[in-house]
Design a protein around this motif. Sequence first.
Motif, PDB file in Angstrom:
ATOM      1  N   UNK A  30       0.971  -0.963  -0.163  1.00 24.33           N
ATOM      2  CA  UNK A  30      -0.071  -0.023  -0.212  1.00 24.33           C
ATOM      3  C   UNK A  30       0.933   1.761  -0.544  1.00 24.33           C
ATOM      4  N   UNK A  31       0.457   2.453  -0.159  1.00 27.26           N
ATOM      5  CA  UNK A  31       1.163   3.663  -0.510  1.00 27.26           C
ATOM      6  C   UNK A  31       2.035   3.842   0.790  1.00 27.26           C
ATOM      7  N   UNK A  32       1.585   3.862   2.252  1.00 30.71           N
ATOM      8  CA  UNK A  32       1.672   4.003   3.409  1.00 30.71           C
ATOM      9  C   UNK A  32       2.809   3.043   3.556  1.00 30.71           C
ATOM     10  N   UNK A  33       3.171   2.288   3.285  1.00 30.38           N
ATOM     11  CA  UNK A  33       4.011   1.173   3.439  1.00 30.38           C
ATOM     12  C   UNK A  33       5.580   2.023   2.266  1.00 30.38           C
ATOM     13  N   UNK A  34       4.767   1.992   1.479  1.00 32.80           N
ATOM     14  CA  UNK A  34       5.823   2.194   0.302  1.00 32.80           C
ATOM     15  C   UNK A  34       6.917   3.703   0.896  1.00 32.80           C
ATOM     16  N   UNK A  35       5.506   4.757   1.259  1.00 35.64           N
ATOM     17  CA  UNK A  35       6.088   5.867   1.321  1.00 35.64           C
ATOM     18  C   UNK A  35       6.905   5.931   2.875  1.00 35.64           C
ATOM     19  N   UNK A  36       6.680   4.911   3.669  1.00 35.41           N
ATOM     20  CA  UNK A  36       7.766   4.496   5.108  1.00 35.41           C
ATOM     21  C   UNK A  36       8.891   4.218   4.304  1.00 35.41           C
ATOM     22  N   UNK A  57      -9.856  15.772   3.630  1.00 36.24           N
ATOM     23  CA  UNK A  57      -9.092  14.812   4.709  1.00 36.24           C
ATOM     24  C   UNK A  57      -8.867  13.810   4.795  1.00 36.24           C
ATOM     25  N   UNK A  58     -10.402  13.347   4.161  1.00 30.55           N
ATOM     26  CA  UNK A  58     -10.880  11.903   3.167  1.00 30.55           C
ATOM     27  C   UNK A  58     -10.029  11.451   2.880  1.00 30.55           C
ATOM     28  N   UNK A  59      -8.996  11.535   1.110  1.00 30.18           N
ATOM     29  CA  UNK A  59      -9.008  12.181   0.218  1.00 30.18           C
ATOM     30  C   UNK A  59      -7.963  12.009   0.742  1.00 30.18           C
ATOM     31  N   UNK A  60      -7.378  12.859   1.500  1.00 31.58           N
ATOM     32  CA  UNK A  60      -5.732  12.443   2.322  1.00 31.58           C
ATOM     33  C   UNK A  60      -5.719  10.955   2.797  1.00 31.58           C
ATOM     34  N   UNK A  61      -6.081  10.495   3.452  1.00 29.24           N
ATOM     35  CA  UNK A  61      -6.434   8.996   4.214  1.00 29.24           C
ATOM     36  C   UNK A  61      -5.746   8.727   3.162  1.00 29.24           C
ATOM     37  N   UNK A  62      -7.313   8.329   2.151  1.00 25.59           N
ATOM     38  CA  UNK A  62      -7.506   6.780   0.941  1.00 25.59           C
ATOM     39  C   UNK A  62      -6.041   6.886  -0.352  1.00 25.59           C
ATOM     40  N   UNK A  63      -5.502   7.721   0.123  1.00 23.06           N
ATOM     41  CA  UNK A  63      -4.141   7.941  -1.058  1.00 23.06           C
ATOM     42  C   UNK A  63      -3.557   7.515  -0.130  1.00 23.06           C
ATOM     43  N   UNK A  64      -3.284   7.991   1.577  1.00 23.41           N
ATOM     44  CA  UNK A  64      -1.978   7.079   1.521  1.00 23.41           C
ATOM     45  C   UNK A  64      -2.068   5.792   2.070  1.00 23.41           C
ATOM     46  N   UNK A  65      -3.358   4.824   2.449  1.00 18.85           N
ATOM     47  CA  UNK A  65      -3.644   3.914   3.199  1.00 18.85           C
ATOM     48  C   UNK A  65      -4.348   3.296   1.320  1.00 18.85           C
ATOM     49  N   UNK A  66      -4.037   3.402   0.015  1.00 14.71           N
ATOM     50  CA  UNK A  66      -4.574   2.697  -1.028  1.00 14.71           C
ATOM     51  C   UNK A  66      -3.071   2.120  -1.536  1.00 14.71           C
ATOM     52  N   UNK A  67      -4.205   1.477  -2.870  1.00 15.22           N
ATOM     53  CA  UNK A  67      -3.283   0.577  -2.758  1.00 15.22           C
ATOM     54  C   UNK A  67      -2.030   1.461  -4.419  1.00 15.22           C
ATOM     55  N   UNK A  68      -0.654   0.622  -4.410  1.00 19.87           N
ATOM     56  CA  UNK A  68      -0.087   1.314  -5.412  1.00 19.87           C
ATOM     57  C   UNK A  68      -0.358   1.521  -6.489  1.00 19.87           C
ATOM     58  N   UNK A  69      -1.109   0.203  -7.321  1.00 21.72           N
ATOM     59  CA  UNK A  69      -1.086  -0.140  -8.411  1.00 21.72           C
ATOM     60  C   UNK A  69      -2.245   1.047  -8.693  1.00 21.72           C
TER      61      UNK A  69
END
Length: 57
Positions: free
Chosen positions: A1-7, A38-50
């Motif tokens: 997910x995006x959060x894992x990749x950003x980390x 705020x919800x859009x950011x959270x969805x983007x941060x926790x969404x899939x990278x594909x």
Amino acid sequence: TTDVMLDYVGYKLDDLRAAYAERVASADLSPQRAQELSEALEAGLTGYTYLSDEPLI
């Protein structure tokens, strides 16, 4: 997910969230629009990278 990749590349998610929240709070937005962003950011941060057909908001 995006959060894992950003980390993985060194971004601190709590710092990103705090900076975004600060900018949203300082903007002249309705409470509903601020919540949507705020919800859009959270969805983007926790969404899939594909790519996905599902819209964020």
